[in-house]
Design a protein around this motif. Structure first.
Motif, PDB file in Angstrom:
ATOM      1  N   THR A  10      -4.924   3.468   4.205  1.00  0.00           N
ATOM      2  CA  THR A  10      -4.545   2.056   4.257  1.00  0.00           C
ATOM      3  C   THR A  10      -5.595   1.261   5.035  1.00  0.00           C
ATOM      4  O   THR A  10      -6.355   1.806   5.829  1.00  0.00           O
ATOM      5  CB  THR A  10      -3.174   1.866   4.938  1.00  0.00           C
ATOM      6  N   ASN A  11      -5.609  -0.047   4.804  1.00  0.00           N
ATOM      7  CA  ASN A  11      -6.561  -0.913   5.507  1.00  0.00           C
ATOM      8  C   ASN A  11      -6.369  -0.848   7.017  1.00  0.00           C
ATOM      9  O   ASN A  11      -7.340  -0.780   7.780  1.00  0.00           O
ATOM     10  CB  ASN A  11      -6.405  -2.363   5.024  1.00  0.00           C
TER      11      ASN A  11
ATOM     12  N   GLU B 251       0.811  -1.218   0.000  1.00  0.00           N
ATOM     13  CA  GLU B 251       0.000   0.000   0.000  1.00  0.00           C
ATOM     14  C   GLU B 251       0.845   1.270   0.000  1.00  0.00           C
ATOM     15  O   GLU B 251       0.303   2.366  -0.127  1.00  0.00           O
ATOM     16  CB  GLU B 251      -0.928   0.015   1.234  1.00  0.00           C
ATOM     17  N   GLN B 252       2.151   1.118   0.108  1.00  0.00           N
ATOM     18  CA  GLN B 252       3.021   2.281   0.273  1.00  0.00           C
ATOM     19  C   GLN B 252       3.055   3.203  -0.939  1.00  0.00           C
ATOM     20  O   GLN B 252       3.205   4.417  -0.804  1.00  0.00           O
ATOM     21  CB  GLN B 252       4.438   1.827   0.644  1.00  0.00           C
ATOM     22  N   ASN B 253       2.891   2.649  -2.132  1.00  0.00           N
ATOM     23  CA  ASN B 253       2.962   3.493  -3.345  1.00  0.00           C
ATOM     24  C   ASN B 253       1.722   4.367  -3.539  1.00  0.00           C
ATOM     25  O   ASN B 253       1.686   5.216  -4.427  1.00  0.00           O
ATOM     26  CB  ASN B 253       3.195   2.628  -4.592  1.00  0.00           C
ATOM     27  N   ARG B 254       0.693   4.185  -2.704  1.00  0.00           N
ATOM     28  CA  ARG B 254      -0.544   4.967  -2.842  1.00  0.00           C
ATOM     29  C   ARG B 254      -0.756   5.962  -1.700  1.00  0.00           C
ATOM     30  O   ARG B 254      -1.784   6.646  -1.656  1.00  0.00           O
ATOM     31  CB  ARG B 254      -1.751   4.017  -2.909  1.00  0.00           C
ATOM     32  N   VAL B 255       0.205   6.049  -0.801  1.00  0.00           N
ATOM     33  CA  VAL B 255       0.044   6.854   0.420  1.00  0.00           C
ATOM     34  C   VAL B 255      -0.302   8.318   0.137  1.00  0.00           C
ATOM     35  O   VAL B 255      -1.102   8.926   0.850  1.00  0.00           O
ATOM     36  CB  VAL B 255       1.307   6.754   1.301  1.00  0.00           C
TER      37      VAL B 255
ATOM     38  N   GLY C 211       8.507  12.212   1.654  1.00  0.00           N
ATOM     39  CA  GLY C 211       8.523  10.753   1.577  1.00  0.00           C
ATOM     40  C   GLY C 211       8.360  10.132   2.949  1.00  0.00           C
ATOM     41  O   GLY C 211       8.071  10.809   3.932  1.00  0.00           O
ATOM     42  N   PHE C 212       8.590   8.823   3.034  1.00  0.00           N
ATOM     43  CA  PHE C 212       8.457   8.126   4.313  1.00  0.00           C
ATOM     44  C   PHE C 212       9.195   6.796   4.263  1.00  0.00           C
ATOM     45  O   PHE C 212       9.499   6.267   3.187  1.00  0.00           O
ATOM     46  CB  PHE C 212       6.978   7.892   4.663  1.00  0.00           C
ATOM     47  N   LYS C 213       9.468   6.274   5.443  1.00  0.00           N
ATOM     48  CA  LYS C 213      10.016   4.929   5.610  1.00  0.00           C
ATOM     49  C   LYS C 213       9.142   4.242   6.639  1.00  0.00           C
ATOM     50  O   LYS C 213       8.822   4.834   7.675  1.00  0.00           O
ATOM     51  CB  LYS C 213      11.467   4.981   6.097  1.00  0.00           C
TER      52      LYS C 213
ATOM     53  N   THR D  48       6.546   4.333  11.582  1.00  0.00           N
ATOM     54  CA  THR D  48       6.766   5.065  10.334  1.00  0.00           C
ATOM     55  C   THR D  48       7.496   6.372  10.614  1.00  0.00           C
ATOM     56  O   THR D  48       7.285   7.002  11.648  1.00  0.00           O
ATOM     57  CB  THR D  48       5.416   5.386   9.648  1.00  0.00           C
ATOM     58  N   THR D  49       8.361   6.753   9.684  1.00  0.00           N
ATOM     59  CA  THR D  49       8.993   8.077   9.724  1.00  0.00           C
ATOM     60  C   THR D  49       8.620   8.817   8.444  1.00  0.00           C
ATOM     61  O   THR D  49       8.989   8.399   7.350  1.00  0.00           O
ATOM     62  CB  THR D  49      10.521   7.971   9.825  1.00  0.00           C
TER      63      THR D  49
END
Length: 306
Positions: free
Chosen positions: A257-258, A246-250, A287-289, A296-297
């Motif tokens: 996200t679900n 789901e990360q590419n749609r954040v 962005g994020f990690k 999450t950051t």
């Protein structure tokens, strides 16, 4: 150089000469090395999506493959949708504000005393109305962004002041939920040239997400990193994290996200979409990690004001 254009191409470009195609060739340039995908406005109601890629086999350059897709209809529909959302949001704003202040008067006892059960129902109604007002404001902000009317009023400001203002606006929420919020203040003054209000909104949104998706007794930290030219704001949490698929749609509009929906059902999915547009308008990076179940950051980078 353009050698030949056939009748079908002339029909596609809505022209009886090669001017349109020559403009596209100039737009693409002569050296396409990577996958290229951009929009090109041929006329007011004629917009092309151009995809191009350099082709080679066994080290031999075979030229470039260029695909032109007419997205004019999609863009017109998108514009009409944006105008409708803007109109609907504006029409909702006035009655929602009237409901808000009517409820506030009842809760404050201006219209007579109410009992405990009545007050509890009124409080829930008031909070629901507040969420509706927040959604309407988000929709109006999105409409202004998509119409190109979200103006940036940049000033020189210390990053510590931006952080402090954002923290002050949300600190009570962290206290109520029992989550520790730590701000690691820079040891010296660091100035950036930005829109104070809008960057503040980005920070508030990221801190609010960290609050929503971090469980009780968790930790959230806000810290600054700098290089010779950039300043990076980091918001790190120990929350639920984001699944890899789901990360590419954040940063997509209306996406949640679900896990986020299960953890916090209330939300519009517009906050990070607006945050990305604000940072993009400052020519920054966002962005994020994230690791599911660990946290999450989120981060964004702005240029220093030198």
């Amino acid at each position: 150089n353009l050698a030949l254009i056939n009748p079908k191409a002339e029909d596609f470009f809505k022209t009886d000469n090669s001017k349109g195609l020559k403009e596209i060739i100039e737009f693409l340039g002569s050296d396409i090395k990577d996958v290229f995908r951009k929009e090109f406005v041929m006329a007011k109601d004629f917009i092309l999506e151009i995809s191009a890629i350099s082709m080679e086999k066994d080290g031999v350059d075979l030229g470039n493959l260029v695909v032109l897709h007419d997205v004019s209809r999609e863009k017109i529909i998108e514009k009409l949708k944006t105008e409708f959302v803007s109109l609907a949001a504006h029409q909702l704003r006035t009655p929602l504000s009237a409901i808000k202040w009517s409820l506030r008067m009842i809760l404050d006892g201006d219209l007579g005393k109410i009992n405990k059960d009545q007050k509890e129902i009124m409080e829930k109604t008031y909070q629901s109305n507040e969420r509706m007002i927040a959604l309407v404001n988000d929709l109006l902000s999105v409409a202004r962004i998509e119409e190109g009317k979200y103006a940036i009023n940049a000033i020189s400001i210390d990053v510590a002041e931006i952080c402090r203002l954002a923290i002050d606006s949300i600190a009570d929420g962290f206290k109520k939920k029992g989550i520790r919020l730590k701000f690691i203040k820079p040891s010296k003054s660091i100035m950036v040239f930005c829109d104070k209000e809008k960057i503040g909104l980005v920070l508030q949104n990221m801190l609010d997400n960290a609050l929503k998706y971090t469980t009780k007794l968790g930790k959230v930290s806000l810290f600054i990193e700098e290089t010779l030219v950039d300043v990076t704001f980091n918001i790190k949490d120990t929350g639920i994290g984001i699944a890899k698929n789901e990360q590419n749609r954040v940063f997509s509009k209306f996406f949640r996200t679900n896990e986020a929906v299960l953890s916090e059902p209330v939300g519009s999915g517009l906050g990070l979409y607006m945050a990305k547009n604000i940072i993009d308008s400052h020519n920054g990076k966002i962005g994020f990690k994230s690791q599911p179940g660990k946290g999450t950051t989120f981060y964004f980078t702005l240029k220093k004001d030198t």
